[in-house]
Design an enzyme around this catalytic site. Structure first.
Site, PDB file in Angstrom:
ATOM      1  CE  LYS A  27       3.430  -9.655   1.650  1.00 27.33           C
ATOM      2  NZ  LYS A  27       3.895  -8.718   2.717  1.00 27.33           N
TER       3      LYS A  27
ATOM      4  NE  ARG B 165      -2.331 -10.362   5.359  1.00 25.10           N
ATOM      5  CZ  ARG B 165      -1.944  -9.547   4.386  1.00 25.10           C
ATOM      6  NH1 ARG B 165      -1.977  -9.927   3.143  1.00 25.10           N
ATOM      7  NH2 ARG B 165      -1.523  -8.344   4.682  1.00 25.10           N
TER       8      ARG B 165
ATOM      9  NE  ARG C  16       2.740   0.014   1.822  1.00 21.85           N
ATOM     10  CZ  ARG C  16       2.492  -1.272   2.080  1.00 21.85           C
ATOM     11  NH1 ARG C  16       3.057  -2.225   1.375  1.00 21.85           N
ATOM     12  NH2 ARG C  16       1.700  -1.598   3.069  1.00 21.85           N
TER      13      ARG C  16
ATOM     14  NE  ARG D  11      -1.873  -0.403   2.082  1.00 23.81           N
ATOM     15  CZ  ARG D  11      -1.404  -1.656   1.987  1.00 23.81           C
ATOM     16  NH1 ARG D  11      -0.680  -2.006   0.931  1.00 23.81           N
ATOM     17  NH2 ARG D  11      -1.662  -2.540   2.911  1.00 23.81           N
TER      18      ARG D  11
ATOM     19  NE  ARG E 273      -1.129  -3.616   7.494  1.00 23.69           N
ATOM     20  CZ  ARG E 273      -0.344  -2.932   6.673  1.00 23.69           C
ATOM     21  NH1 ARG E 273       0.037  -1.716   6.977  1.00 23.69           N
ATOM     22  NH2 ARG E 273       0.039  -3.463   5.550  1.00 23.69           N
TER      23      ARG E 273
HETATM   24  P1  ADP Z   1       4.650  -5.549   0.985  1.00 20.15           P
HETATM   25  O1  ADP Z   1       4.028  -5.784  -0.362  1.00 20.15           O
HETATM   26  O2  ADP Z   1       5.426  -6.745   1.478  1.00 20.15           O
HETATM   27  O3  ADP Z   1       3.696  -5.023   2.010  1.00 20.15           O
HETATM   28  P2  ADP Z   1       5.987  -3.337  -0.378  1.00 20.15           P
HETATM   29  O4  ADP Z   1       6.599  -3.993  -1.581  1.00 20.15           O
HETATM   30  O5  ADP Z   1       4.766  -2.526  -0.583  1.00 20.15           O
HETATM   31  O6  ADP Z   1       5.773  -4.421   0.799  1.00 20.15           O
HETATM   32  O7  ADP Z   1       7.145  -2.442   0.286  1.00 20.15           O
HETATM   33  C1  ADP Z   1       6.871  -1.633   1.429  1.00 20.15           C
HETATM   34  C2  ADP Z   1       7.625  -0.302   1.310  1.00 20.15           C
HETATM   35  O8  ADP Z   1       9.030  -0.552   1.400  1.00 20.15           O
HETATM   36  C3  ADP Z   1       7.414   0.416  -0.015  1.00 20.15           C
HETATM   37  O9  ADP Z   1       7.355   1.790   0.255  1.00 20.15           O
HETATM   38  C4  ADP Z   1       8.650   0.048  -0.853  1.00 20.15           C
HETATM   39  O10 ADP Z   1       8.979   1.080  -1.776  1.00 20.15           O
HETATM   40  C5  ADP Z   1       9.711  -0.095   0.229  1.00 20.15           C
HETATM   41  N1  ADP Z   1      10.706  -1.155  -0.053  1.00 20.15           N
HETATM   42  C6  ADP Z   1      10.490  -2.365  -0.608  1.00 20.15           C
HETATM   43  N2  ADP Z   1      11.629  -3.096  -0.654  1.00 20.15           N
HETATM   44  C7  ADP Z   1      12.589  -2.313  -0.084  1.00 20.15           C
HETATM   45  C8  ADP Z   1      13.992  -2.498   0.183  1.00 20.15           C
HETATM   46  N3  ADP Z   1      14.629  -3.617  -0.131  1.00 20.15           N
HETATM   47  N4  ADP Z   1      14.640  -1.481   0.801  1.00 20.15           N
HETATM   48  C9  ADP Z   1      13.992  -0.340   1.139  1.00 20.15           C
HETATM   49  N5  ADP Z   1      12.686  -0.098   0.922  1.00 20.15           N
HETATM   50  C10 ADP Z   1      11.994  -1.073   0.308  1.00 20.15           C
HETATM   51  P1  AMP Z   2      -1.714  -6.133   1.904  1.00 16.11           P
HETATM   52  O1  AMP Z   2      -1.868  -5.260   0.716  1.00 16.11           O
HETATM   53  O2  AMP Z   2      -1.233  -7.516   1.572  1.00 16.11           O
HETATM   54  O3  AMP Z   2      -0.891  -5.467   2.995  1.00 16.11           O
HETATM   55  O4  AMP Z   2      -3.178  -6.338   2.500  1.00 16.11           O
HETATM   56  C1  AMP Z   2      -3.953  -5.219   2.943  1.00 16.11           C
HETATM   57  C2  AMP Z   2      -5.117  -5.678   3.796  1.00 16.11           C
HETATM   58  O5  AMP Z   2      -6.008  -6.509   3.013  1.00 16.11           O
HETATM   59  C3  AMP Z   2      -4.782  -6.532   5.006  1.00 16.11           C
HETATM   60  O6  AMP Z   2      -4.384  -5.754   6.131  1.00 16.11           O
HETATM   61  C4  AMP Z   2      -6.112  -7.258   5.226  1.00 16.11           C
HETATM   62  O7  AMP Z   2      -7.071  -6.370   5.792  1.00 16.11           O
HETATM   63  C5  AMP Z   2      -6.560  -7.552   3.815  1.00 16.11           C
HETATM   64  N1  AMP Z   2      -6.045  -8.837   3.305  1.00 16.11           N
HETATM   65  C6  AMP Z   2      -5.186  -9.009   2.263  1.00 16.11           C
HETATM   66  N2  AMP Z   2      -4.942 -10.310   2.048  1.00 16.11           N
HETATM   67  C7  AMP Z   2      -5.649 -10.983   2.983  1.00 16.11           C
HETATM   68  C8  AMP Z   2      -5.805 -12.358   3.292  1.00 16.11           C
HETATM   69  N3  AMP Z   2      -5.169 -13.316   2.578  1.00 16.11           N
HETATM   70  N4  AMP Z   2      -6.618 -12.690   4.330  1.00 16.11           N
HETATM   71  C9  AMP Z   2      -7.261 -11.750   5.033  1.00 16.11           C
HETATM   72  N5  AMP Z   2      -7.153 -10.438   4.804  1.00 16.11           N
HETATM   73  C10 AMP Z   2      -6.366 -10.034   3.784  1.00 16.11           C
END
Ligand code: ADP
Ligand code: AMP
Length: 211
Positions: free
Chosen positions: A13, A88, A123, A156, A167
Site C-alpha cells: 500500500k 482497519r 522491509r 520496524r 498482525r
Molecule cells: P504496506 O504499506 O502494505 O504495509 P509496503 O508498501 O510497505 O506495504 O511494502 C512492504 C515491503 O514490500 C516493502 O519492503 C516494499 O519495498 C516491498 N514491496 C512492495 N511491493 C512489492 C512488490 N510488488 N514486490 C516485491 N516487494 C514489494
Molecule cells: P501500518 O503502517 O499501516 O502497517 O500500521 C502500523 C501500526 O499502526 C498498526 O500495526 C497499528 O498498530 C497502527 N494502526 C495503523 N492504522 C490503524 C488503524 N486504522 N486502526 C488501528 N490501528 C492502526
C-alpha cells in the site's frame, strides 16, 4: 479522486501510494505513518501507543478517528487523496461511510501470506518521509540509508517474525470484514498481485482507477 488502498500488512500500500503521489500529486494519508510520527515526536498520544505499535496491536478506533478527522479537516475537498491503513475495523469503516467522505475507488491489493511475510521481514523504512525499501526487492542505493536524504533506515519493531504473525491474525479477524462493509458503499477492485513486481502492480492499479 479519493481512493482507499486496502490490503494485508506488507501488501504494498505504501509503495503504491508513493508512486501515485509522484505521478499525480495526490496526498497520501497513512494512519500508520501518522502514529509512528507521534511516537518519534514523543507526543502525549505517541507515548501512549508506542508499545502497542511495537507489538503490532491495533490502536483504539476512537483515537484513530480523532487523529484522522483532524488531518482530513485540513484538506481541500477537491484534492486527490489516498487513504492507506484506514479503515482497519468495521467500526472505522462505518464511521467513514457516516461522514460521507466521497470515495471513488477501493483497491484491494491481494497477495499471498508467504510472500507478504518475506516482504515485511526485509522491509526498511525512512521514518521522516515514510519511504519504504526492501533489502532484496527494492534496495536503497546504499544499504541501510535513504536514497534522498542519506539518513539511516530502520527495521520496524512490528516487522519481526512474532509481530508479523500477530498482525496477520488481526488482519484476518478485524480487517477483512471491512471489505464487505466497503463494498456495499463503494466500488471495490480486487487485484491479484502475488509474484508481481512493483511496476506491474502499479499498472494494475492505474488500470483499476481508469487512469
Ligand atoms: P504496506 O504499506 O502494505 O504495509 P509496503 O508498501 O510497505 O506495504 O511494502 C512492504 C515491503 O514490500 C516493502 O519492503 C516494499 O519495498 C516491498 N514491496 C512492495 N511491493 C512489492 C512488490 N510488488 N514486490 C516485491 N516487494 C514489494
Ligand atoms: P501500518 O503502517 O499501516 O502497517 O500500521 C502500523 C501500526 O499502526 C498498526 O500495526 C497499528 O498498530 C497502527 N494502526 C495503523 N492504522 C490503524 C488503524 N486504522 N486502526 C488501528 N490501528 C492502526
Amino acid at each position: 479522486m479519493k481512493i482507499i488502498l486496502f490490503g494485508a500488512p506488507g501488501a504494498g500500500k505504501g509503495t503504491q501510494s508513493k508512486l501515485l503521489v509522484d505521478r499525480f500529486g495526490w496526498s497520501h494519508v497513512s494512519t500508520g505513518d501518522m502514529l509512528r510520527e507521534a511516537v518519534t515526536n514523543k507526543t502525549e498520544v505517541g507515548l501512549k501507543i508506542e508499545k502497542m505499535l511495537g507489538l503490532g496491536q491495533l490502536v483504539s478506533d476512537d483515537l484513530i478517528i480523532d487523529i484522522l478527522k483532524e488531518k482530513l479537516s485540513k484538506f481541500d475537498p477537491n484534492q486527490g487523496l489516498i487513504l492507506d491503513g484506514f479503515p482497519r475495523t468495521v467500526n472505522q469503516a462505518e464511521m467513514l461511510i457516516k461522514e460521507h467522505l466521497e470515495v471513488n475507488h477501493v483497491v484491494y491489493l491481494k497477495v499471498n501470506e508467504k510472500e507478504v511475510c518475506q516482504r515485511l521481514s526485509g522491509r526498511r523504512v525512512h521514518l521522516p518521509s515514510g519511504r519504504v525499501y526492501h533489502v532484496d526487492y527494492n534496495p536503497p542505493l546504499k544499504a541501510g540509508f535513504d536514497d534522498v536524504t542519506g539518513e539511516p533506515l530502520i527495521h520496524r519493531k512490528d516487522d519481526y517474525p512474532e509481530q508479523i504473525k500477530l498482525r496477520f491474525d488481526l488482519f484476518y479477524q478485524e480487517t477483512m470484514p471491512v471489505l464487505d462493509v466497503l463494498s456495499k458503499e463503494y466500488v471495490v477492485h480486487t487485484l491479484n498481485i502475488s509474484n508481481e513486481d512493483v511496476q506491474s502492480v502499479f499498472k494494475k492499479v492505474l488500470n483499476a482507477l481508469d487512469l
